[in-house]
Design a protein around this motif. Structure first.
Motif, PDB file in Angstrom:
ATOM      1  N   MET A 172      12.480  95.336  53.260  1.00 16.30           N
ATOM      2  CA  MET A 172      11.035  95.591  53.086  1.00 16.30           C
ATOM      3  C   MET A 172      10.311  95.328  54.412  1.00 16.30           C
ATOM      4  SD  MET A 172       8.630  94.102  50.031  1.00 16.30           S
ATOM      5  CE  MET A 172      10.020  94.113  48.879  1.00 16.30           C
ATOM      6  N   PRO A 173       9.530  96.257  54.904  1.00 11.47           N
ATOM      7  CA  PRO A 173       8.863  96.065  56.208  1.00 11.47           C
ATOM      8  C   PRO A 173       7.742  95.047  56.150  1.00 11.47           C
ATOM      9  CG  PRO A 173       8.135  98.100  55.207  1.00 11.47           C
ATOM     10  CD  PRO A 173       9.223  97.545  54.316  1.00 11.47           C
ATOM     11  N   ARG A 174       7.477  94.436  57.297  1.00 15.34           N
ATOM     12  CA  ARG A 174       6.364  93.482  57.401  1.00 15.34           C
ATOM     13  C   ARG A 174       5.135  94.193  57.975  1.00 15.34           C
ATOM     14  NH1 ARG A 174       7.502  88.177  60.525  1.00 15.34           N
ATOM     15  NH2 ARG A 174       8.431  89.613  61.996  1.00 15.34           N
ATOM     16  N   TYR A 175       3.990  93.785  57.475  1.00 16.36           N
ATOM     17  CA  TYR A 175       2.735  94.360  57.967  1.00 16.36           C
ATOM     18  C   TYR A 175       1.766  93.248  58.316  1.00 16.36           C
ATOM     19  CZ  TYR A 175       4.518  98.712  56.086  1.00 16.36           C
ATOM     20  OH  TYR A 175       5.300  99.798  55.827  1.00 16.36           O
ATOM     21  N   GLU A 176       0.832  93.552  59.198  1.00 15.34           N
ATOM     22  CA  GLU A 176      -0.181  92.588  59.581  1.00 15.34           C
ATOM     23  C   GLU A 176      -1.492  92.955  58.888  1.00 15.34           C
ATOM     24  OE1 GLU A 176      -0.205  90.853  63.661  1.00 15.34           O
ATOM     25  OE2 GLU A 176      -2.101  91.905  63.775  1.00 15.34           O
ATOM     26  N   TYR A 177      -2.099  91.941  58.270  1.00 11.95           N
ATOM     27  CA  TYR A 177      -3.341  92.166  57.525  1.00 11.95           C
ATOM     28  C   TYR A 177      -4.439  91.257  58.047  1.00 11.95           C
ATOM     29  CZ  TYR A 177      -0.424  94.590  54.131  1.00 11.95           C
ATOM     30  OH  TYR A 177       0.444  95.456  53.534  1.00 11.95           O
ATOM     31  N   ARG A 178      -5.681  91.715  57.867  1.00  6.64           N
ATOM     32  CA  ARG A 178      -6.828  90.892  58.221  1.00  6.64           C
ATOM     33  C   ARG A 178      -7.687  90.713  56.986  1.00  6.64           C
ATOM     34  NH1 ARG A 178      -9.474  94.035  61.289  1.00  6.64           N
ATOM     35  NH2 ARG A 178     -11.176  94.413  59.879  1.00  6.64           N
ATOM     36  N   CYS A 179      -8.082  89.437  56.736  1.00  6.12           N
ATOM     37  CA  CYS A 179      -8.897  89.128  55.566  1.00  6.12           C
ATOM     38  C   CYS A 179     -10.355  89.513  55.821  1.00  6.12           C
ATOM     39  CB  CYS A 179      -8.796  87.643  55.244  1.00  6.12           C
ATOM     40  SG  CYS A 179      -9.840  87.149  53.864  1.00  6.12           S
ATOM     41  N   ALA A 232       2.603  89.998  55.977  1.00  3.36           N
ATOM     42  CA  ALA A 232       3.069  90.053  54.601  1.00  3.36           C
ATOM     43  C   ALA A 232       4.143  91.120  54.467  1.00  3.36           C
ATOM     44  CB  ALA A 232       1.916  90.360  53.654  1.00  3.36           C
ATOM     45  N   MET A 233       5.110  90.828  53.618  1.00  3.37           N
ATOM     46  CA  MET A 233       6.158  91.793  53.322  1.00  3.37           C
ATOM     47  C   MET A 233       5.666  92.691  52.189  1.00  3.37           C
ATOM     48  SD  MET A 233       8.912  90.813  55.227  1.00  3.37           S
ATOM     49  CE  MET A 233      10.447  91.111  54.360  1.00  3.37           C
ATOM     50  N   ARG A 234       5.626  93.990  52.428  1.00  2.77           N
ATOM     51  CA  ARG A 234       5.145  94.913  51.407  1.00  2.77           C
ATOM     52  C   ARG A 234       6.042  96.136  51.359  1.00  2.77           C
ATOM     53  NH1 ARG A 234      -0.144  94.187  50.143  1.00  2.77           N
ATOM     54  NH2 ARG A 234       0.414  95.289  48.260  1.00  2.77           N
ATOM     55  N   PRO A 235       6.175  96.738  50.153  1.00  5.45           N
ATOM     56  CA  PRO A 235       6.818  98.054  50.099  1.00  5.45           C
ATOM     57  C   PRO A 235       5.978  99.056  50.893  1.00  5.45           C
ATOM     58  CG  PRO A 235       6.598  97.092  47.904  1.00  5.45           C
ATOM     59  CD  PRO A 235       5.780  96.238  48.854  1.00  5.45           C
ATOM     60  N   ALA A 290       3.040 100.511  49.230  1.00  6.00           N
ATOM     61  CA  ALA A 290       1.944  99.623  48.858  1.00  6.00           C
ATOM     62  C   ALA A 290       1.271  98.996  50.065  1.00  6.00           C
ATOM     63  CB  ALA A 290       2.465  98.527  47.930  1.00  6.00           C
ATOM     64  N   ARG A 291       1.542  99.520  51.274  1.00  4.74           N
ATOM     65  CA  ARG A 291       1.065  98.847  52.492  1.00  4.74           C
ATOM     66  C   ARG A 291      -0.458  98.866  52.623  1.00  4.74           C
ATOM     67  NH1 ARG A 291       2.825 103.813  53.647  1.00  4.74           N
ATOM     68  NH2 ARG A 291       1.749 105.138  55.160  1.00  4.74           N
ATOM     69  N   HIS A 292      -1.122  99.831  51.987  1.00  3.26           N
ATOM     70  CA  HIS A 292      -2.578  99.908  52.118  1.00  3.26           C
ATOM     71  C   HIS A 292      -3.303  99.233  50.963  1.00  3.26           C
ATOM     72  CE1 HIS A 292      -2.701 102.285  55.724  1.00  3.26           C
ATOM     73  NE2 HIS A 292      -1.908 103.206  55.225  1.00  3.26           N
ATOM     74  N   GLU A 293      -2.536  98.666  50.027  1.00  3.99           N
ATOM     75  CA  GLU A 293      -3.176  97.982  48.918  1.00  3.99           C
ATOM     76  C   GLU A 293      -3.653  96.596  49.361  1.00  3.99           C
ATOM     77  OE1 GLU A 293      -0.554  97.910  45.606  1.00  3.99           O
ATOM     78  OE2 GLU A 293      -0.369 100.087  45.512  1.00  3.99           O
ATOM     79  N   PRO A 294      -4.745  96.081  48.758  1.00  2.00           N
ATOM     80  CA  PRO A 294      -5.251  94.753  49.115  1.00  2.00           C
ATOM     81  C   PRO A 294      -4.187  93.679  48.947  1.00  2.00           C
ATOM     82  CG  PRO A 294      -6.846  95.903  47.763  1.00  2.00           C
ATOM     83  CD  PRO A 294      -5.586  96.747  47.764  1.00  2.00           C
ATOM     84  N   THR A 346      -8.436  85.534  48.757  1.00  2.00           N
ATOM     85  CA  THR A 346      -9.208  86.710  48.372  1.00  2.00           C
ATOM     86  C   THR A 346      -8.363  87.976  48.573  1.00  2.00           C
ATOM     87  OG1 THR A 346     -11.246  85.631  49.080  1.00  2.00           O
ATOM     88  CG2 THR A 346     -11.309  88.026  48.828  1.00  2.00           C
ATOM     89  N   PRO A 347      -8.155  88.758  47.537  1.00  2.00           N
ATOM     90  CA  PRO A 347      -7.315  89.960  47.654  1.00  2.00           C
ATOM     91  C   PRO A 347      -8.069  91.151  48.235  1.00  2.00           C
ATOM     92  CG  PRO A 347      -8.019  89.706  45.395  1.00  2.00           C
ATOM     93  CD  PRO A 347      -8.586  88.525  46.163  1.00  2.00           C
ATOM     94  N   THR A 348      -8.728  90.959  49.368  1.00  2.00           N
ATOM     95  CA  THR A 348      -9.498  92.047  49.972  1.00  2.00           C
ATOM     96  C   THR A 348      -9.026  92.349  51.381  1.00  2.00           C
ATOM     97  OG1 THR A 348     -11.147  90.465  50.728  1.00  2.00           O
ATOM     98  CG2 THR A 348     -11.574  91.567  48.635  1.00  2.00           C
ATOM     99  N   SER A 349      -7.827  91.871  51.734  1.00  2.00           N
ATOM    100  CA  SER A 349      -7.327  92.045  53.090  1.00  2.00           C
ATOM    101  C   SER A 349      -7.029  93.509  53.378  1.00  2.00           C
ATOM    102  CB  SER A 349      -6.068  91.218  53.280  1.00  2.00           C
ATOM    103  OG  SER A 349      -6.304  89.887  52.885  1.00  2.00           O
ATOM    104  N   VAL A 350      -7.178  93.901  54.632  1.00  2.00           N
ATOM    105  CA  VAL A 350      -6.936  95.276  55.042  1.00  2.00           C
ATOM    106  C   VAL A 350      -5.762  95.329  56.012  1.00  2.00           C
ATOM    107  CG1 VAL A 350      -9.310  96.001  54.686  1.00  2.00           C
ATOM    108  CG2 VAL A 350      -8.626  95.083  56.902  1.00  2.00           C
ATOM    109  N   LEU A 351      -5.029  96.424  55.961  1.00  2.00           N
ATOM    110  CA  LEU A 351      -3.878  96.593  56.844  1.00  2.00           C
ATOM    111  C   LEU A 351      -4.338  96.749  58.287  1.00  2.00           C
ATOM    112  CD1 LEU A 351      -0.805  97.135  57.196  1.00  2.00           C
ATOM    113  CD2 LEU A 351      -1.345  99.552  56.858  1.00  2.00           C
TER     114      LEU A 351
END
Ligand code: ZN
Length: 74
Positions: free
Chosen positions: A1-8, A17-20, A23-27, A35-40
């Motif tokens: 599963m690839p890792r992505y960088e998110y900003r709250c 975070a590790m995301r499918p 689902a990489r653009h999901e909060p 808070t589940p409002t982070s952006v990729l």
């Protein structure tokens, strides 16, 4: 599963975070404020591929001044 960088969006903290891929653009829940409002921000896989090339370009190739041989001093 690839890792992505998110900003709250709430506390502006940046985290990984590790995301499918699908689902990489999901909060993503923020580890700091939950808070589940982070952006990729970006895919870390892409960052690792591009960084070595940028580092090589930054190494001086010419004379002692580091300009790459395009000036009168080298
Ligand atoms: Zn947060």
């Amino acid at each position: 599963m690839p890792r992505y960088e998110y900003r709250c969006n709430e506390c502006s903290s940046v985290f990984e975070a590790m995301r499918p891929v699908a689902a990489r653009h999901e909060p993503t829940p923020c580890p700091g404020c939950a808070t589940p409002t982070s952006v990729l921000v970006m895919s870390l896989a892409n960052v690792k591929l591009s960084t070595p090339a940028l580092a090589d370009d930054a190494v001086p190739q010419g004379g002692s001044c580091g300009c790459g041989g395009g000036c009168s001093c080298c």
